[in-house]
Enzyme design. Sequence first.
Site, mmCIF file in Angstrom:
data_model
loop_
_atom_site.group_PDB
_atom_site.id
_atom_site.type_symbol
_atom_site.label_atom_id
_atom_site.label_comp_id
_atom_site.label_asym_id
_atom_site.label_seq_id
_atom_site.Cartn_x
_atom_site.Cartn_y
_atom_site.Cartn_z
ATOM 1 C CG ASN A 14 -19.074 9.701 3.484
ATOM 2 O OD1 ASN A 14 -20.092 9.010 3.415
ATOM 3 N ND2 ASN A 14 -18.696 10.511 2.521
ATOM 4 C CE LYS A 16 -16.559 8.555 0.202
ATOM 5 N NZ LYS A 16 -15.494 8.920 -0.716
ATOM 6 C CG HIS A 100 -18.922 13.784 -0.366
ATOM 7 N ND1 HIS A 100 -18.394 13.272 -1.533
ATOM 8 C CD2 HIS A 100 -18.103 13.382 0.627
ATOM 9 C CE1 HIS A 100 -17.297 12.575 -1.233
ATOM 10 N NE2 HIS A 100 -17.107 12.623 0.072
ATOM 11 C CD GLU A 102 -17.687 10.225 -3.318
ATOM 12 O OE1 GLU A 102 -18.614 9.760 -2.637
ATOM 13 O OE2 GLU A 102 -16.476 9.995 -3.059
ATOM 14 C CD GLU A 172 -14.236 14.672 2.108
ATOM 15 O OE1 GLU A 172 -13.897 13.797 2.910
ATOM 16 O OE2 GLU A 172 -15.147 14.512 1.285
ATOM 17 N N GLY A 178 -10.214 8.587 -2.195
ATOM 18 C CA GLY A 178 -10.226 7.222 -2.695
ATOM 19 C C GLY A 178 -9.065 6.894 -3.617
ATOM 20 C CB SER A 217 -6.173 8.942 0.930
ATOM 21 O OG SER A 217 -6.743 8.658 -0.347
ATOM 22 N N GLY A 239 -12.832 5.175 2.855
ATOM 23 C CA GLY A 239 -12.400 3.773 2.800
ATOM 24 C C GLY A 239 -11.902 3.199 4.123
HETATM 25 P P1 13P Z 1 -11.455 8.261 1.294
HETATM 26 O O1 13P Z 1 -11.083 8.315 2.761
HETATM 27 O O2 13P Z 1 -11.890 6.905 0.847
HETATM 28 O O3 13P Z 1 -10.408 8.878 0.423
HETATM 29 O O4 13P Z 1 -12.787 9.178 1.149
HETATM 30 C C1 13P Z 1 -12.772 10.474 1.636
HETATM 31 C C2 13P Z 1 -14.149 10.988 1.571
HETATM 32 O O5 13P Z 1 -14.665 11.309 0.524
HETATM 33 C C3 13P Z 1 -14.890 11.104 2.840
HETATM 34 O O6 13P Z 1 -16.057 11.843 2.671
#
Ligand code: 13P
Length: 260
Positions: A14, A16, A100, A102, A172, A178, A217, A239
């Site tokens: 992902n 983002k 998600h 976010e 998640e 993150g 992460s 990430g």
């Molecule tokens: P990270 O791997 O950056 O923690 O993000 C996880 C995420 O939100 C994937 O959708």
Amino acid sequence: MSSPHQRRPILAANWKMQKGAAEATAFAAAFLPLVAGADSVDIVIAPPFTALDRLGQALSGSAVALAAQNVNPEASGAFTGEIAVSMLRELGCGYGVVGHSERRALYRESSDFVAAKAEALLAAGIRPIVCVGETLEEREADRAEAIVAGQLEASLARIPQDRAAEVVVAYEPVWAIGTGKTATPEMAQAIHAFIRERLRALYGATAEIIRIQYGGSVKPENVRDIMSQEDIDGALVGGASLDPASFARIVLFQEPEATQ
Ligand code: 13P
């Protein structure tokens, strides 16, 4: 050694709001040769909308699937700034991420809206990746299971039993996204087992074939421990998916020959 999973692992990137069309194409050129032999896992990349077309072209002929990060459930019309499922299908999307954290937190998306998106995706033949997860406050208040169960049931409310196997659930925990903080494999397994239990209540035996990804992460250094858990069938990676070598290592650690 054969995979410990009865379900085919699914490793998804992902991105983002990162990587435009040119960067996405460059990623594909570097990434595809690295994962050419990975034929026992599903690999998915969700770039921003503007990169879907060119990334899709770069991935064509490979086993790597294209995914959208979001969608609007309406078929068409006056919805400025939104994207419909038919537009995603035209570009060859095989998956669509919905719910998600976010989007739930920053854009106030409700589970009812997420449910409508998942239904619209499935109607277009696109597999929804339905995200759920609790915040740190919720976990500390001992409400993680209640929050996850509530999001799960409401977000899957429009998915009938005969289509449930096409859905992927992504757990998640918001506090692990993150932040560099990963849930321990045991902690993640406990909530994945809880999610599978809820899926059994909703869909009976179909729950055994629904894949549940962990996200938060995930990186090459921890993916093997996470994936070794019984009810963890994949990862949704932010990430650590932005670099082709890093995401390739995550994917390749799922290959049976890479495990001892
Ligand atoms: P990270 O791997 O950056 O923690 O993000 C996880 C995420 O939100 C994937 O959708």
